[in-house]
Design an enzyme around this catalytic site. Sequence first.
Site, PDB file in Angstrom:
ATOM      1  N   CYS A 155      39.163 -19.221   2.327  1.00  0.00           N
ATOM      2  CA  CYS A 155      38.060 -18.677   1.550  1.00  0.00           C
ATOM      3  C   CYS A 155      37.938 -17.097   1.825  1.00  0.00           C
ATOM      4  CB  CYS A 155      36.626 -19.290   1.549  1.00  0.00           C
ATOM      5  SG  CYS A 155      37.015 -21.055   1.047  1.00  0.00           S
ATOM      6  N   GLU A 156      38.789 -16.334   1.632  1.00  0.00           N
ATOM      7  CA  GLU A 156      38.596 -14.783   1.539  1.00  0.00           C
ATOM      8  C   GLU A 156      39.840 -14.404   1.158  1.00  0.00           C
ATOM      9  OE1 GLU A 156      38.873 -12.728   5.546  1.00  0.00           O
ATOM     10  OE2 GLU A 156      38.007 -14.767   6.319  1.00  0.00           O
TER      11      GLU A 156
END
Length: 390
Positions: free
Chosen positions: A342-343
């Site tokens: 999640c980045e």
Amino acid sequence: MNPFLKYINGTLCLAGKPLHPVAARFGTPVYIYSKEVINEKLLELRENFPDGTIFHYAVKANTNPQILKFIRSKKIGADVVSLGELKRVLKCGFKPNSIVFSGVGKSEEEIRFAIKKNILLNIECLSEALRVQKLATSLKKAARVSLRINPDVDADTHPYITTGFRENKFGMAQEELIEVSQKLSQSSCVIVEGLSFHIGSQRLSDRPYVDAFSKLSEVVNALKASHTHFKHINMGGGFGIPYQMSEKPILLSEIARAAKEFTRKWGLELHCEPGRYLLAQSGVLVTLIEYIKKTQAKNFAIVNTGMHHLARPALYGAFHNILPLKQGRGSIIRYEIVGPICESADAIGKGRDLHELNEGEFLAVCDVGAYGFVMASNYNLQPLPKEILV
Ligand code: LLP
């Protein structure tokens, strides 16, 4: 680029062995390594360096036990940087007298363990030298050491992986090194066996090595003048590999020539610590395409690996070639190859022009045998990838 990776009958092979059956059998994501490639790289090193050169494999590049045992079977020693690595190489059968312990932050526990096992310690500063002296005295056992000089040469590589420039935390300036050698010469518990340096990693030019050797004569002279007798020079590792088409392979023969001249002049044994050069091209990371996602701006291939399994692209902006296991045909499309983390740093490859990709296909991330799995993490509580040696 990687001469060991080729399509044979439309399927990607590493040293002649097709990768698809391995990925299908063991599942993905999986690091697949080739023993044959490691062996070839070892032969290249041996062909270039003078007979009698002592190699210590820089274990930090890849600590897979099967690989360590294979390298040990080729009569190569080990360069370690932590108690964890030291215990692992001992377990894999490396003899204590074939191991060097480097690193700027050795704890008392690490030094005590190394002295008891008679491991050569690379000293990086005056405080460390005094700590080694104190512990050797209390253990009533001689410590074998080598003194690491910071030659202050610009290694012309990524700033995160230079080590031989005066602004880096590694090694000692000549004045400090001479002071250390003088202090240690008063102690019968510490034996200075060598002088070492390491100028950085992923070097593709021979120039910094040649510069470092020409600078070292001064410090050798000063050591001799202060009656420090030592028998080897350890030139570290750092030999790079071409990750991109535009990069040219390093000229090992030029480095070896400078090293040979230096060791002849001073009557020293030559030691070196290759890591990446031996391992990088021996490994691929095979991943599955989970989704193809087209947005107004980009085409994403979302795969089941990412920065948690291969940190180099996110950490250093490093380039790794990405190839489909089945040779592509359709039209060429520009893809962002991204993972599940999640980045947005989680991209394994940016702007890659590849034949049209499909969900369920396998991709190989190339040249990841060094600093791949060893830098992997469980970030987002993702499991680690598998490792297979073929
Ligand atoms: N000797 C010493 C003292 C070192 O510090 C290193 C690497 C080596 C030998 C081996 O260097 P090589 O031959 O592998 O270049 N994680 C980074 C690389 C860090 C290397 C640190 N020191 C990367 O992924 O590029």
